[in-house]
Design a protein around this motif. Structure first.
Motif: not given
Ligand SMILES: Cc1cc2nc3c(=O)[nH]c(=O)nc-3n(C[C@H](O)[C@H](O)[C@H](O)COP(=O)(O)OP(=O)(O)OC[C@H]3O[C@@H](n4cnc5c(N)ncnc54)[C@H](O)[C@@H]3O)c2cc1C
Length: 405
Positions: A92-93, A214, A216, A263-265, A267-269
């Motif tokens: 993430q990020l 993902r 983080s 959805k945020k976590e 990242e909208n994939n």
């Protein structure tokens, strides 16, 4: 009067039931004990979001091959198995990511996602067909004796008062193994102060046969693709590992707030997360037995080791235990050696402990590496991931290991 068995297996979960099946061809009397009733394939019906069991497993090629040999895999209908051909892993990020593709590996799939209940039902159906296996469902071991020095076999009492004795007692009763505790096995263990949140979700876009992972600083999030005939590609099983405080907060969100957060976590994939089933959570602890056997008692699966679920390896390691223990017990019978002979159990321990330790170490390393907020480390791991992503041979080696090949 006590009933005598050559082998008693406590725990008819994925590991215990598959071990029972792999030993069923031996000229032995084998008992399988479980505190639950057997699962029934015919009770598993068409799938809406809430019908999926919360526990699913990513099954590697090595595990599906073992399950095929046991006649279990072909009982699991294709409509229950979701093969994944792609895997996407990212930070993430960050900018680094790893992408795996079945074509690069010259295989049809990287693995398969199956609900644990479905595999269990198939195993329990096979177990009930076997002449050599006697099942004691809805029974627990109240007490047992025979782990002292020089003990020759074990005797145990079930919750219904029945007495059994065995040359070899196998503990396959999971992470909180009562047999392991009663027998006084020493463990190395530590708490992650993390909860794994599991649920089934429906997404706007198709998963396109992809497993997403993902990382983080808060913990890893996995989206594992599920099979669904009504809404192909739209259902995934999530495993979201978070620090206990944040996990409790997330568990308390309303369904729509939870979907927005997910959805945020991710990242909208997968577009919007449209719907979520009831959620469940499991505390995460790493455990590893210092020894896998003590006199006539031997540990397999989660009873011997529990691992962070971030790479979905737990039951796959358990299946490898099954393959090796079964091989050593077959060899003992062929050579006329006692099933609980220290040489037999030592060979099993030697062959499995180092492999399990390696995987546990790798998972721990991943967890720590991705749990660091340090910007320098973040840069390094992202550069590292992008570099690995360009190295065909190294990437193939990584995925081969993850596939259990
Ligand atoms: C959130 C999460 C996600 C995971 N995802 C994956 C994944 O994708 N891939 C993967 O490989 N692994 C995964 N795992 C790990 C995997 O679920 C376990 O490794 C696996 O279930 C262990 O199987 P087992 O048969 O050893 O133990 P269990 O599944 O715990 O089975 C133990 C059995 O013993 C019985 N039992 C317990 N106590 C007694 C008693 N006293 N008497 C009689 N019977 C008893 C129980 O009823 C049960 O049937 C995940 C784990 C978690 C927590």
């Amino acid at each position: 009067m006590s009933k005598h068995f050559d082998i008693v297996i406590v725990g008819g979960g994925l590991v215990g039931a598959s071990l029972a099946l792999s030993l069923a061809d031996l000229p032995c009397r084998i008992a399988l004990i479980d505190s639950q009733l057997p699962k029934n394939l015919s009770e598993l019906g068409p799938k809406t979001l809430n019908d999926y069991s919360k526990r699913v497993s990513a099954i590697t090629a090595a595990s599906s091959s073992l399950l095929s040999d046991l006649g279990v895999w072909n009982l699991v209908d294709d409509s229950w198995k979701q093969a994944y051909r792609f895997m996407k892993v990212w930070d993430q990020l960050g900018s680094g990511e790893l992408r795996f593709d079945a074509d690069e590996m010259h295989v049809d799939e990287l693995g398969c996602i199956v609900e644990n209940n479905v595999m269990l039902a198939a195993m329990h159906a096979k177990v009930s067909e076997s002449q050599n296996l006697e099942c004691f469902w809805q029974q627990t071991v109240e007490k047992f004796e025979g782990v002292a020095e020089q003990a020759d076999g074990v005797s145990l009492m079930l919750s219904n008062g029945e007495s059994l004795s065995a040359d070899l007692l196998v503990a396959a009763d999971g992470a909180m193994s009562g047999v392991r505790q009663q027998a006084g096995f020493e463990m190395r263990e530590w708490d992650y102060d993390h909860l794994a949140i599991v649920a089934t979700v429906e997404t706007e876009r198709s998963h396109n046969n992809t497993a997403f992972q993902r990382f983080s600083e808060d913990g890893p999030l996995a989206f594992l693709p599920l099979k669904n005939t009504d809404k192909p590609g739209r259902f995934s099983s999530i495993v979201w590992s978070l620090k206990t405080d944040r996990a409790k907060h997330v568990l308390g969100l309303s369904n729509s707030e939870f979907c927005d957060e997910l959805k945020k976590e991710i990242e909208n994939n997968l577009g919007d997360v449209l719907n979520v089933s009831e959620r469940a959570s499991f505390p995460l602890r790493q455990r590893h037995a210092k020894r896998y056997f003590k006199e006539s008692v031997v540990l397999v699966g989660d009873a011997a080791h529990t691992i962070h679920p971030l790479a979905g390896q737990g039951v796959n390691l358990g299946f490898k235990d099954v393959a090796v223990l079964s091989e050593e017990l077959h060899r003992a019978i062929a050579e006329g050696v006692s099933l609980s002979h220290p040489q037999v159990l030592k060979r099993y321990q030697r062959r499995r402990q180092s492999d399990n330790l390696l995987m546990m170490g790798a998972m721990e390393g991943f967890k720590r590496l991705f749990g660091q907020a340090d910007p320098m480390l973040r840069l390094l791991r992202n550069t590292g991931m992008s570099w690995v992503n360009r190295q065909g041979t190294l990437k193939r080696k990584i995925i081969e290991h993850a596939m259990g090949l």
